[in-house]
Scaffold this motif. Sequence first.
Motif, PDB file in Angstrom:
ATOM      1  N   GLU A  96     -34.273  76.958  35.316  1.00  0.00           N
ATOM      2  CA  GLU A  96     -33.082  77.591  34.756  1.00  0.00           C
ATOM      3  C   GLU A  96     -32.532  76.607  33.740  1.00  0.00           C
ATOM      4  O   GLU A  96     -31.909  75.603  34.107  1.00  0.00           O
ATOM      5  CB  GLU A  96     -32.042  77.886  35.849  1.00  0.00           C
ATOM      6  CG  GLU A  96     -30.735  78.441  35.260  1.00  0.00           C
ATOM      7  CD  GLU A  96     -29.650  78.712  36.312  1.00  0.00           C
ATOM      8  OE1 GLU A  96     -29.895  78.483  37.524  1.00  0.00           O
ATOM      9  OE2 GLU A  96     -28.566  79.150  35.911  1.00  0.00           O
ATOM     10  N   LEU A 120     -35.620  80.815  32.855  1.00  0.00           N
ATOM     11  CA  LEU A 120     -34.330  81.480  32.716  1.00  0.00           C
ATOM     12  C   LEU A 120     -33.491  80.693  31.711  1.00  0.00           C
ATOM     13  O   LEU A 120     -33.571  79.472  31.656  1.00  0.00           O
ATOM     14  CB  LEU A 120     -33.555  81.501  34.044  1.00  0.00           C
ATOM     15  CG  LEU A 120     -34.245  81.905  35.344  1.00  0.00           C
ATOM     16  CD1 LEU A 120     -33.227  81.890  36.485  1.00  0.00           C
ATOM     17  CD2 LEU A 120     -34.869  83.279  35.203  1.00  0.00           C
ATOM     18  N   GLY A 121     -32.682  81.423  30.965  1.00  0.00           N
ATOM     19  CA  GLY A 121     -31.680  80.768  30.119  1.00  0.00           C
ATOM     20  C   GLY A 121     -30.325  81.067  30.711  1.00  0.00           C
ATOM     21  O   GLY A 121     -30.073  82.198  31.152  1.00  0.00           O
ATOM     22  N   SER A 122     -29.454  80.057  30.759  1.00  0.00           N
ATOM     23  CA  SER A 122     -28.142  80.342  31.317  1.00  0.00           C
ATOM     24  C   SER A 122     -27.082  79.498  30.646  1.00  0.00           C
ATOM     25  O   SER A 122     -27.360  78.447  30.046  1.00  0.00           O
ATOM     26  CB  SER A 122     -28.129  80.110  32.828  1.00  0.00           C
ATOM     27  OG  SER A 122     -28.122  78.735  33.120  1.00  0.00           O
ATOM     28  N   VAL A 155     -22.635  83.203  24.941  1.00  0.00           N
ATOM     29  CA  VAL A 155     -23.934  83.703  25.444  1.00  0.00           C
ATOM     30  C   VAL A 155     -24.706  84.358  24.295  1.00  0.00           C
ATOM     31  O   VAL A 155     -25.918  84.160  24.168  1.00  0.00           O
ATOM     32  CB  VAL A 155     -23.746  84.695  26.611  1.00  0.00           C
ATOM     33  CG1 VAL A 155     -25.082  85.331  26.993  1.00  0.00           C
ATOM     34  CG2 VAL A 155     -23.173  83.986  27.826  1.00  0.00           C
ATOM     35  N   ILE A 159     -28.413  83.192  22.972  1.00  0.00           N
ATOM     36  CA  ILE A 159     -29.603  84.046  22.798  1.00  0.00           C
ATOM     37  C   ILE A 159     -30.156  83.893  21.381  1.00  0.00           C
ATOM     38  O   ILE A 159     -31.361  83.724  21.178  1.00  0.00           O
ATOM     39  CB  ILE A 159     -29.257  85.515  23.099  1.00  0.00           C
ATOM     40  CG1 ILE A 159     -28.836  85.676  24.569  1.00  0.00           C
ATOM     41  CG2 ILE A 159     -30.438  86.428  22.764  1.00  0.00           C
ATOM     42  CD1 ILE A 159     -28.102  86.981  24.862  1.00  0.00           C
ATOM     43  N   LEU A 168     -32.368  86.227  30.763  1.00  0.00           N
ATOM     44  CA  LEU A 168     -30.982  85.752  30.715  1.00  0.00           C
ATOM     45  C   LEU A 168     -30.378  85.852  32.108  1.00  0.00           C
ATOM     46  O   LEU A 168     -30.259  86.933  32.682  1.00  0.00           O
ATOM     47  CB  LEU A 168     -30.151  86.595  29.730  1.00  0.00           C
ATOM     48  CG  LEU A 168     -28.665  86.209  29.670  1.00  0.00           C
ATOM     49  CD1 LEU A 168     -28.480  84.803  29.083  1.00  0.00           C
ATOM     50  CD2 LEU A 168     -27.857  87.236  28.882  1.00  0.00           C
ATOM     51  N   LEU A 171     -25.246  86.876  33.254  1.00  0.00           N
ATOM     52  CA  LEU A 171     -24.683  86.998  31.894  1.00  0.00           C
ATOM     53  C   LEU A 171     -23.176  86.851  31.822  1.00  0.00           C
ATOM     54  O   LEU A 171     -22.642  86.583  30.751  1.00  0.00           O
ATOM     55  CB  LEU A 171     -25.119  88.320  31.246  1.00  0.00           C
ATOM     56  CG  LEU A 171     -24.287  89.585  31.503  1.00  0.00           C
ATOM     57  CD1 LEU A 171     -24.680  90.658  30.507  1.00  0.00           C
ATOM     58  CD2 LEU A 171     -24.425  90.064  32.912  1.00  0.00           C
ATOM     59  N   VAL A 197     -24.026  90.864  23.457  1.00  0.00           N
ATOM     60  CA  VAL A 197     -24.981  90.041  24.221  1.00  0.00           C
ATOM     61  C   VAL A 197     -26.257  90.835  24.482  1.00  0.00           C
ATOM     62  O   VAL A 197     -27.385  90.365  24.246  1.00  0.00           O
ATOM     63  CB  VAL A 197     -24.348  89.594  25.569  1.00  0.00           C
ATOM     64  CG1 VAL A 197     -25.398  89.070  26.535  1.00  0.00           C
ATOM     65  CG2 VAL A 197     -23.258  88.549  25.323  1.00  0.00           C
ATOM     66  N   LEU A 201     -30.168  90.278  23.193  1.00  0.00           N
ATOM     67  CA  LEU A 201     -31.234  90.052  24.181  1.00  0.00           C
ATOM     68  C   LEU A 201     -32.348  91.087  24.020  1.00  0.00           C
ATOM     69  O   LEU A 201     -33.537  90.752  24.018  1.00  0.00           O
ATOM     70  CB  LEU A 201     -30.638  90.122  25.588  1.00  0.00           C
ATOM     71  CG  LEU A 201     -31.514  89.616  26.717  1.00  0.00           C
ATOM     72  CD1 LEU A 201     -31.761  88.111  26.612  1.00  0.00           C
ATOM     73  CD2 LEU A 201     -30.885  89.933  28.082  1.00  0.00           C
ATOM     74  N   ARG A 206     -36.285  90.427  25.406  1.00  0.00           N
ATOM     75  CA  ARG A 206     -36.188  89.669  26.647  1.00  0.00           C
ATOM     76  C   ARG A 206     -35.620  90.490  27.801  1.00  0.00           C
ATOM     77  O   ARG A 206     -35.399  91.691  27.687  1.00  0.00           O
ATOM     78  CB  ARG A 206     -35.407  88.379  26.370  1.00  0.00           C
ATOM     79  CG  ARG A 206     -36.283  87.437  25.540  1.00  0.00           C
ATOM     80  CD  ARG A 206     -35.648  86.104  25.285  1.00  0.00           C
ATOM     81  NE  ARG A 206     -34.849  86.108  24.058  1.00  0.00           N
ATOM     82  CZ  ARG A 206     -34.254  85.021  23.570  1.00  0.00           C
ATOM     83  NH1 ARG A 206     -34.387  83.867  24.194  1.00  0.00           N
ATOM     84  NH2 ARG A 206     -33.554  85.085  22.450  1.00  0.00           N
ATOM     85  N   LEU A 208     -33.061  91.140  31.209  1.00  0.00           N
ATOM     86  CA  LEU A 208     -31.728  90.909  31.779  1.00  0.00           C
ATOM     87  C   LEU A 208     -31.840  90.723  33.285  1.00  0.00           C
ATOM     88  O   LEU A 208     -32.490  91.517  33.972  1.00  0.00           O
ATOM     89  CB  LEU A 208     -30.818  92.106  31.481  1.00  0.00           C
ATOM     90  CG  LEU A 208     -29.384  91.983  32.018  1.00  0.00           C
ATOM     91  CD1 LEU A 208     -28.613  90.901  31.254  1.00  0.00           C
ATOM     92  CD2 LEU A 208     -28.657  93.321  31.938  1.00  0.00           C
TER      93      LEU A 208
END
Length: 273
Positions: A96, A120-122, A155, A159, A168, A171, A197, A201, A206, A208
Motif C-alpha cells: 500500500e 494499492l495507492g492511498s 486524491v 491519481i 485506489l 478513497l 476522483v 481513476l 484502474r 476502486l
Amino acid sequence: MLPADSHVHSQWSYDTFGRASMVAECERAVELGVPAVAFTEHLDFTDYGPGDAIAAMGIKPGWWDATRPLDVTGYLASIEECRHRFPSLRILSGVEAGEPHLFAGSVAAVLAEGSFDRVLGSLHALAWEGRQVNSSSLFRILAPADVMRRYLAEVAALIEGSGAFEILAHLDYPRRHWPASAGPYSEADFEEEYRAVLRALASSGRVLEVNTYSPLASVTLLGWWRGEGGTAVSFGSDAHVASRVADKFREAVAVAEAAGFGRGRDPFDFWRR
Ligand SMILES: [Zn+2]
Ligand SMILES: [Zn+2]
C-alpha cells in the motif's frame, strides 16, 4: 464464495505493532473460504529520495513517528513460506503505497526490489503549514467539509500524479474520523469531488477498492463509479489483525451487486460490471 481480500496488513506493516501474523491471517482466510489474500504492506516514507516530487515542494515529509521502512526481503520470505503452508489459498504479494505521487522515485525503488502482485495507492497525509500531517488531524483545525474537500482534491492529484498503483484504497479515508458533532456524513454533499476522483481513476483504467474498515461505500457511490466509466472493484478489509480478514465482506458484496458489479473471470479476480 467470498471475493479475494486484496488489502491485508501483516507483521511486516509497521502499524500492526505485534498484533498481526501472516500465518494467522492465512488460517483465518482458509477458515472463511476466502479464495485469495493480498498482503499489501505499508510503504511510507519519512524522507525524500531521488525522483520524489515532494523534495521541491517545501513540504517536510513524515506524518507519523511510528513509520518504518518495509523489509522487502523478510516480507517476501514470509509470503513464500505461507504459499507453501497454505496451498489451497492464493497468496498475493503487494504494498500500500502512501502518497505515491509525492514519492515516485522512492516507491519505484522499492517495487524494483521484488515482485509485487497488488499495488494499492492511498492517501493518508495532507500538507499543512509546510509539513505532512495525518489528514484526520485536520478535523481539529478546519471545518469538517473543508477537510473532505481538501482530501478528495488531493486524491485526484494523487491519481493524476502516479501510475505506480493499480487499486485506489479507501478513497475517503478521513471519513473514518468524521466528527459526530458535524452530523451524519453525507456522500451526496461531496458528489462533485467524488466524481472528479472516480473519473480520473476510471480514465486511467484502474480499480476502486471497497474498503470494509471505512464506513461502507453506498450503492449510490458505486453507481457514480460506474457512471464515470469505472469497470472493476476490489474488496479490502484493511485488516491489521487476523480476526478482521474479510470482515463485512457479505455487506460489501451486496452493495457491489446492487450497483451492478459481479464476479470476475475467476475467484481471484476483481469484480466487474
Ligand atoms: Zn491506508
Ligand atoms: Zn491499509
